[in-house]
Design an enzyme around this catalytic site. Structure first.
Site, short mmCIF file in Angstrom:
data_model
loop_
_atom_site.label_atom_id
_atom_site.label_comp_id
_atom_site.label_asym_id
_atom_site.label_seq_id
_atom_site.Cartn_x
_atom_site.Cartn_y
_atom_site.Cartn_z
N ASP A 107 -21.70 -3.63 7.65
CA ASP A 107 -21.68 -4.03 6.24
C ASP A 107 -22.98 -3.72 5.52
O ASP A 107 -22.98 -3.25 4.38
CB ASP A 107 -21.39 -5.53 6.13
CG ASP A 107 -20.24 -5.81 5.18
OD1 ASP A 107 -20.50 -5.99 3.99
OD2 ASP A 107 -19.09 -5.82 5.65
N TYR A 122 0.84 -1.20 0.00
CA TYR A 122 0.00 0.00 0.00
C TYR A 122 0.87 1.25 0.00
O TYR A 122 0.53 2.27 -0.60
CB TYR A 122 -0.92 0.01 1.22
CG TYR A 122 -1.86 -1.17 1.32
CD1 TYR A 122 -2.36 -1.81 0.18
CD2 TYR A 122 -2.25 -1.65 2.57
CE1 TYR A 122 -3.22 -2.88 0.29
CE2 TYR A 122 -3.12 -2.73 2.68
CZ TYR A 122 -3.60 -3.34 1.54
OH TYR A 122 -4.46 -4.41 1.64
N LYS A 127 -17.54 2.18 2.21
CA LYS A 127 -18.35 2.25 3.42
C LYS A 127 -18.42 0.85 4.04
O LYS A 127 -18.20 -0.14 3.35
CB LYS A 127 -19.72 2.85 3.14
CG LYS A 127 -20.75 2.23 2.23
CD LYS A 127 -20.64 1.29 1.35
CE LYS A 127 -21.32 0.57 0.39
NZ LYS A 127 -20.49 -0.47 -0.15
#
Length: 336
Positions: free
Chosen positions: A184, A64, A103
């Site tokens: 979720d 990353y 999200k």
């Protein structure tokens, strides 16, 4: 009717952080609608290379950090599990990159505020990837409500129930990976209620927990000082039609299955007659619209739009925190 054009001139260069399922969906929508996907980063170079080859991406990074440092990347889409969003977003922002963060935005409001504050300090965009907000049917619904077509909004009702893998080791069932229905699935109806009515003044929530200690199903009532309410629910192991309603004093809006996707809706007058029927198909899955909004903000030199400003993403996480407090669901990030 206002539209977000779900296309790009290709001048802003995207990096994809993470190579999972949702990363693939977003990347496909970007590439099908003229966006430039320049690079991908994973903790595994093999995974990164495979993803790059699958999606025709020029550069594959084995970390990353390398993706964040890539001078040919302007924006980073963060598609890792929830507990990693905070660190990943701070990494990208500190490297001078705008971010589109899946999200739920973070694990909690504290993490959300840290991302929002850093982005503002650096003059960068930090946009939550709540793709539903930017879809044409949602743009139209907000216009209808603003026009007073259904009168004063009294109630929002929205569900997100799915029959998902029950394996205890699956991400959705693992507390260490931010598992549970709320983060979720519940994020969709919670965000929708706040979109229409604002942050609630009172929250009443209840849940049934799973054997692994996450919420298997959660329901909440939001109360507002003006007298409105929202009823939201989510579940991991039983599916439903997943419709949504916005109910006003002069009529109601019925959003069809599955309401958070690009689907039709019908506006009814109080006597049940049809005032408007909206049915407008979109290209691809529809995730390109949120990316187009981010590019619009960058081009305008703005860090916050009106559809989902960063401050609202933080307020949504604060509401989620209150739901979790009431149902007794805590995560490692809450102890920080």
């Amino acid at each position: 009717m206002t539209h977000i054009q779900g296309t790009s001139d290709g001048t802003i260069r995207w990096g994809i952080l993470g190579t999972g399922f949702i990363a693939g969906l977003q990347t496909q929508d970007l590439r099908e609608n003229g966006f430039t996907v320049q690079a991908v980063g994973s903790r595994s170079l093999d995974s990164s290379k495979a993803f790059a080859e699958q999606h025709g991406i020029p550069t594959a990074h084995g970390s990353y950090e390398d993706l964040a440092a890539d001078p040919d990347v302007d924006v980073i889409y963060i598609a890792t599990p929830h507990p990693m969003h905070h660190a990943n977003a701070l990494l990208a922002l500190n490297a001078g990159k705008h971010v589109l963060v899946e999200k739920s935005f973070t694990m909690n409001a504290r993490e959300a505020r840290e991302i929002v504050d850093l982005a503002e300090e650096k003059g960068l965009v930090a946009l939550e990837a709540m793709w539903t907000r930017f879809l044409p049917h949602m743009i139209r619904i907000r216009e209808i409500i603003a026009a007073g077509t259904i009168g004063e909004v009294r109630k929002v009702v929205a569900s997100h129930n799915q029959s998902l893998p029950t394996d205890p080791a699956h991400r959705l069932n693992d507390p260490a990976l931010g598992g549970g229905a709320l983060l979720d699935l519940g994020i969709y109806p919670v965000s929708f209620a706040i979109d229409i009515l604002g942050a609630p003044s009172r929250v009443t929530a209840t849940a049934v927990m799973s054997a692994t200690g996450v919420d298997r199903q959660t329901a909440a009532i939001f109360d507002y000082d003006g007298g409105a309410q929202a009823l939201v629910d989510c579940e991991l192991d039983a599916a439903s039609a997943n419709r949504a309603l916005v109910i006003g004093t002069e009529g109601w809006i019925d959003i069809e299955h599955t309401w958070y996707n690009p689907v039709p809706f019908t506006v009814h007058a109080v006597d049940g007659s049809v005032v408007e029927r909206f049915d407008e198909p979109v290209n691809s899955r529809g995730m390109q619209y949120q990316a187009a909004e981010l590019e619009r903000l960058v081009a305008a030199g703005s860090t916050a739009g009106t559809i989902l400003p960063p401050s609202e993403s933080a307020a949504i996480m604060a509401t989620m925190d209150e739901i979790r407090r009431q149902i007794g669901l805590s995560y490692e990030a809450d102890a920080a």
